[in-house]
Design a protein around this motif. Structure first.
Motif, PDB file in Angstrom:
ATOM      1  N   SER A 117      -2.620   3.336  -1.221  1.00 27.37           N
ATOM      2  CA  SER A 117      -3.823   3.062  -0.478  1.00 27.37           C
ATOM      3  C   SER A 117      -3.528   3.551   1.047  1.00 27.37           C
ATOM      4  O   SER A 117      -2.280   3.378   1.408  1.00 27.37           O
ATOM      5  CB  SER A 117      -4.547   1.639  -0.460  1.00 27.37           C
ATOM      6  OG  SER A 117      -5.504   1.465   0.523  1.00 27.37           O
ATOM      7  N   SER A 145       0.784  -1.099  -0.115  1.00 31.07           N
ATOM      8  CA  SER A 145       0.165  -0.132  -0.139  1.00 31.07           C
ATOM      9  C   SER A 145       0.919   1.230  -0.075  1.00 31.07           C
ATOM     10  O   SER A 145       0.394   2.162  -0.531  1.00 31.07           O
ATOM     11  CB  SER A 145      -1.019   0.066   1.143  1.00 31.07           C
ATOM     12  OG  SER A 145      -0.135  -0.100   2.498  1.00 31.07           O
ATOM     13  N   THR A 171      -8.182  -5.853  -2.875  1.00 29.47           N
ATOM     14  CA  THR A 171      -7.395  -5.046  -3.643  1.00 29.47           C
ATOM     15  C   THR A 171      -6.492  -5.870  -4.596  1.00 29.47           C
ATOM     16  O   THR A 171      -5.342  -5.500  -4.908  1.00 29.47           O
ATOM     17  CB  THR A 171      -6.411  -4.539  -2.444  1.00 29.47           C
ATOM     18  OG1 THR A 171      -5.644  -5.509  -1.661  1.00 29.47           O
ATOM     19  CG2 THR A 171      -7.147  -3.536  -1.421  1.00 29.47           C
TER      20      THR A 171
END
Length: 259
Positions: free
Chosen positions: A236, A196, A246
């Protein structure tokens, strides 16, 4: 290259099953560009700012005090330091010409921005990359041995299987992780991994084929230049976890950075 070498590292650093639900940062640098003492000093300076830090530590499984660690670590090639709420695993992976530092902490007891662990390293000449992840998620994204699933009370039913490639009688079926969005692969000079939040350098770009300046033109993630040669990429605000929807995002990140 044997990409599965990563599995051996995961097995080593996941020696404590009761501490697997930790948040981790992996920092990759060119082999021998950091001394073990320099690695520890960077980490120790961050730890000193944590209210939850206690000086009682273990070095490679033996109790010691933080005051003695510097002299003990300086003579070692690789080390594992364990505290009450954190773990540090520093390893040289000579076959792939990289060094790796894994820093893990209990998010329920340690409140820290993952960037704080990375910042002391990015100014160093040998820095290649870093990323943040959920240890439990990444472990099972890369676990192949069915026996490990059985011991953890997990079923391999419905998982894609493949041969381990060994001749009889060593041949057996293992879990095929080759298409898992969170798979991690050791490469010469870098690690293929997505997260992320990632910190990428010009060195990584040169080795995998993306252009640092072109990252600024993308609109589906944020780019923060930390230096002329290192960018922080945030895809993210939430660390990737199991069943979080995801998978496609992770595949897009892999396609962007590892060509």
């Amino acid at each position: 290259m044997d990409d599965r070498a990563w599995l051996k590292l995961r097995s080593k650093s996941n020696r404590k099953r009761d501490r697997i639900n930790m948040i981790c940062v992996d920092i990759i640098f060119e082999s021998k560009s950091f001394s073990e003492l320099a690695v520890w000093n960077h980490i120790f300076n961050v730890l000193l700012k944590q209210e939850s830090f206690t000086p009682e530590l273990k070095l490679n499984g033996r109790k010691t005090n933080c005051r003695k660690l510097g002299s003990l670590i300086s003579s070692k090639t690789g080390f594992i330091v364990e505290g009450e709420n954190f773990e540090v695993d520093s390893t040289l992976i000579g076959r792939f010409n990289i060094g790796r530092v894994e820093i893990c902490w209990d998010p329920q007891r340690v409140v820290i921005n993952p960037r704080d662990w990375v910042m002391p390293f990015i100014g160093e000449k040998g820095f290649v990359q870093a990323w943040v992840y959920n240890r439990d998620y990444i472990h099972w994204q890369n676990a192949e041995d069915p026996l490990e699933y059985e011991c953890a009370g997990k079923s391999v039913d419905g998982l894609k299987m493949k041969s381990n490639g060994l001749p009889p009688p060593l041949q057996m079926s293992v879990v095929d992780v080759s298409d898992n969005p969170g798979r991690v692969l050791l490469k010469s000079g870098y690690v293929e991994a997505v997260a992320s939040t990632m910190w990428v350098s010009e060195k990584l770009a040169n080795r995998t084929g993306f252009a640092m300046q072109e990252l600024k033109n993308e609109s589906w993630f944020s780019v923060v230049p930390l230096s002329d040669e290192v960018y922080e990429l945030e895809f993210s605000t939430n660390i990737f976890e199991p069943n979080d929807g995801t998978d496609n995002l992770q595949r897009s990140i892999r396609k962007l950075l590892f060509r």
